[in-house]
Design a protein around this motif. Structure first.
Motif, PDB file in Angstrom:
ATOM      1  N   GLY A 336       0.829  -1.192   0.000  1.00  0.00           N
ATOM      2  CA  GLY A 336       0.000   0.000   0.000  1.00  0.00           C
ATOM      3  C   GLY A 336       0.865   1.244   0.000  1.00  0.00           C
ATOM      4  O   GLY A 336       2.073   1.164   0.243  1.00  0.00           O
ATOM      5  N   PRO A 337       0.295   2.402  -0.278  1.00  0.00           N
ATOM      6  CA  PRO A 337       1.073   3.643  -0.275  1.00  0.00           C
ATOM      7  C   PRO A 337       1.375   4.108   1.139  1.00  0.00           C
ATOM      8  O   PRO A 337       0.851   3.569   2.122  1.00  0.00           O
ATOM      9  CB  PRO A 337       0.152   4.632  -0.997  1.00  0.00           C
ATOM     10  CG  PRO A 337      -1.231   4.120  -0.722  1.00  0.00           C
ATOM     11  CD  PRO A 337      -1.114   2.623  -0.657  1.00  0.00           C
ATOM     12  N   SER A 340      -0.942   4.225   4.539  1.00  0.00           N
ATOM     13  CA  SER A 340      -2.092   3.339   4.375  1.00  0.00           C
ATOM     14  C   SER A 340      -2.224   2.332   5.508  1.00  0.00           C
ATOM     15  O   SER A 340      -3.282   1.726   5.682  1.00  0.00           O
ATOM     16  CB  SER A 340      -1.969   2.575   3.047  1.00  0.00           C
ATOM     17  OG  SER A 340      -0.833   1.722   3.071  1.00  0.00           O
ATOM     18  N   CYS A 374      -1.413  -1.721  -8.462  1.00  0.00           N
ATOM     19  CA  CYS A 374      -2.368  -0.687  -8.851  1.00  0.00           C
ATOM     20  C   CYS A 374      -3.592  -0.681  -7.934  1.00  0.00           C
ATOM     21  O   CYS A 374      -4.040   0.375  -7.474  1.00  0.00           O
ATOM     22  CB  CYS A 374      -2.795  -0.901 -10.304  1.00  0.00           C
ATOM     23  SG  CYS A 374      -1.525  -0.493 -11.532  1.00  0.00           S
ATOM     24  N   ASP A 375      -4.122  -1.873  -7.669  1.00  0.00           N
ATOM     25  CA  ASP A 375      -5.313  -1.957  -6.818  1.00  0.00           C
ATOM     26  C   ASP A 375      -5.035  -1.452  -5.405  1.00  0.00           C
ATOM     27  O   ASP A 375      -5.938  -0.952  -4.723  1.00  0.00           O
ATOM     28  CB  ASP A 375      -5.818  -3.395  -6.760  1.00  0.00           C
ATOM     29  CG  ASP A 375      -6.407  -3.875  -8.077  1.00  0.00           C
ATOM     30  OD1 ASP A 375      -6.626  -3.030  -8.965  1.00  0.00           O
ATOM     31  OD2 ASP A 375      -6.609  -5.096  -8.222  1.00  0.00           O
ATOM     32  N   GLY A 377      -3.100   1.023  -4.719  1.00  0.00           N
ATOM     33  CA  GLY A 377      -2.864   2.457  -4.734  1.00  0.00           C
ATOM     34  C   GLY A 377      -1.408   2.866  -4.768  1.00  0.00           C
ATOM     35  O   GLY A 377      -1.083   4.035  -4.513  1.00  0.00           O
ATOM     36  N   ALA A 379       1.809   4.024  -6.661  1.00  0.00           N
ATOM     37  CA  ALA A 379       2.062   4.715  -7.925  1.00  0.00           C
ATOM     38  C   ALA A 379       2.869   3.810  -8.850  1.00  0.00           C
ATOM     39  O   ALA A 379       4.028   3.492  -8.571  1.00  0.00           O
ATOM     40  CB  ALA A 379       2.819   6.011  -7.672  1.00  0.00           C
ATOM     41  N   CYS A 417      -2.019   2.858 -14.404  1.00  0.00           N
ATOM     42  CA  CYS A 417      -2.809   1.724 -13.886  1.00  0.00           C
ATOM     43  C   CYS A 417      -4.144   1.605 -14.620  1.00  0.00           C
ATOM     44  O   CYS A 417      -4.688   0.519 -14.724  1.00  0.00           O
ATOM     45  CB  CYS A 417      -3.067   1.898 -12.393  1.00  0.00           C
ATOM     46  SG  CYS A 417      -1.624   1.496 -11.362  1.00  0.00           S
TER      47      CYS A 417
END
Length: 417
Positions: A336-337, A340, A374-375, A377, A379, A417
């Motif tokens: 996750g980013p 998160s 991508c899902d 989040g 980049a 994405c």
């Protein structure tokens, strides 16, 4: 998994780099000291244990003048225990012309073989087996970047490389960055911006470094990770490799995981053919492994002709199954980013790429890793090339160096994405 260039030789048009290296710094340990495991692995992650100035780097060709060193440094294995790894640090002699400190790229080589004779640092320095990514390093050095190339875990004397073990690989990458700035005479700043780049096995290692960077090496200033031909799901890749032209990579993977999990059933499963296969795999490097095991079926190496699915169901004394071991090394799970709360927070852009005709890494595997990032989040930029697995690496050199250059320059990345 084998990356490109082993079959392409000198046909690639790439920037040239002078093989002659300088003698900066007090690194004068014997070459044997770089590859001799310490009596006990006690050095802190990234601490330099031994170093040696390298006088020649024939794999890089001729052109840009560099200083280079072999280095043995402390790291951490996949179980959190102290480990020791070797690698190479290369720095252009010409002063950095850009703003701030000279950037550093941690380079993660693709498949070379699992025996210590195949170590990337040995091949860079002229003990040629079949290394093929000199053009990648040449392009980075031509751009003015310093390079820290890890051999990866398990390449010291008497060891076996833990092939496809994600945590071992990621730790070795992040710790060679630390070692580069602690290396006497390197001039690499601990505050330097860091990019990470790898293809195939190196693509996996670079993404594992991305996933582990925040928790394991939060002080390392990673600004971008480029990863190609990524074997993100070991089960999918194993199914595709078994009985095929690149089955040797599956043999290496099974042996590599047995190294990291010695309590799991392995030796007792093998028949005579299997025991011979292990010895051969440990004595060969990449091209020899491919040739030796072309068309091999993993079932032929066990007493009971166990299929992959049957092997996955076997468990060790604590109840862990081989399937769970394989799944632990799956990329894109828990990412996750920044902020998160994900297990693996990634606060920098990621480039993923593959050859459209890749016959080693299934399309569903590459696309699956991309979708997972991508899902979640993260980049992510995705690029594909017209070639197969062997060609995907050299086809991406220019784009990958340009992408890293943009990250060092602080330019925004427009994900797709």
């Amino acid at each position: 998994m084998l990356a490109a260039g082993a079959l392409l030789g000198g046909a690639l048009a790439v920037p040239a780099v002078t093989a002659s290296a300088g003698t900066s710094g007090p690194c004068s340990d014997a070459d044997t000291a770089i590859y001799r495991p310490p009596a006990s692995a006690s050095a802190a992650p990234g601490d330099v244990i031994a170093c040696r100035t390298v006088d020649s780097l024939p794999l890089l060709g001729g052109g840009t003048a560099v200083n280079a060193w072999k280095v043995q440094y402390g790291s951490t294995d996949g179980h959190g225990r102290r480990d020791t790894v070797a690698g190479t640090v290369i720095v252009p002699k010409e002063a950095w012309q850009g703003p701030g400190e000279r950037p550093l790229v941690a380079f993660v080589p693709g498949t070379l073989g699992i025996g210590p004779q195949c170590a990337f640092s040995k091949q860079l320095a002229g003990q040629y087996q079949d290394a093929y990514e000199g053009p990648n390093l040449s392009a980075l050095l031509k751009a003015g970047f310093a390079v820290a190339a890890t051999d990866g875990a398990g390449y010291l004397d008497g060891q076996v490389h833990p092939y496809v073990s994600g945590a071992d690989a990621g730790h070795a990458v992040l710790d060679v960055v630390r070692a580069a700035s602690r290396l006497p005479g390197s001039g690499v700043s601990p505050d330097a911006q860091v990019g990470i780049w790898g293809y195939s096995e190196g693509g996996s290692g670079s993404l594992w470094a991305a996933q582990l960077a925040k928790s394991y090496a939060p002080e390392v200033n990673v600004v971008g990770v480029a990863s190609g031909g990524v074997p993100g799901d070991l089960r999918q890749v194993a199914k595709a490799l078994n009985g095929g032209g690149f089955a040797g990579f599956l043999v290496d993977a099974v042996i590599g995981l047995s190294v990291t999990h010695p309590d799991m059933p392995f030796d007792g499963l093998l028949n005579d053919k299997g025991r011979t296969a292990v010895k051969d795999a440990e004595s060969l490097c990449a091209v020899g492994t491919v040739a030796r095991f072309t068309g091999a079926h993993i079932e032929d190496y066990t007493k009971d002709r166990l299929t992959l699915d049957q092997l996955y169901a076997l468990h060790g004394p604590d109840g862990t199954t081989w399937g769970q071991v394989a799944d632990t090394n799956r990329l894109g799970v828990g990412v996750g980013p920044s902020g998160s709360g994900a297990r693996y927070e990634i606060g920098f852009p990621v480039l993923q790429y593959r050859g459209l005709l890749d016959e080693v890494i299934p399309a569903e595997t590459g696309q699956g890793t991309r979708r997972a990032y991508c899902d979640a989040g993260v980049a992510t930029q995705w690029t594909s090339y017209a070639g197969d697995h062997l060609l995907g690496d050299p086809q991406a050199i220019g784009d990958s160096v340009d992408w890293l250059t943009d990250r060092f320059a602080g330019r925004p990345m427009h994900g797709n994405c």
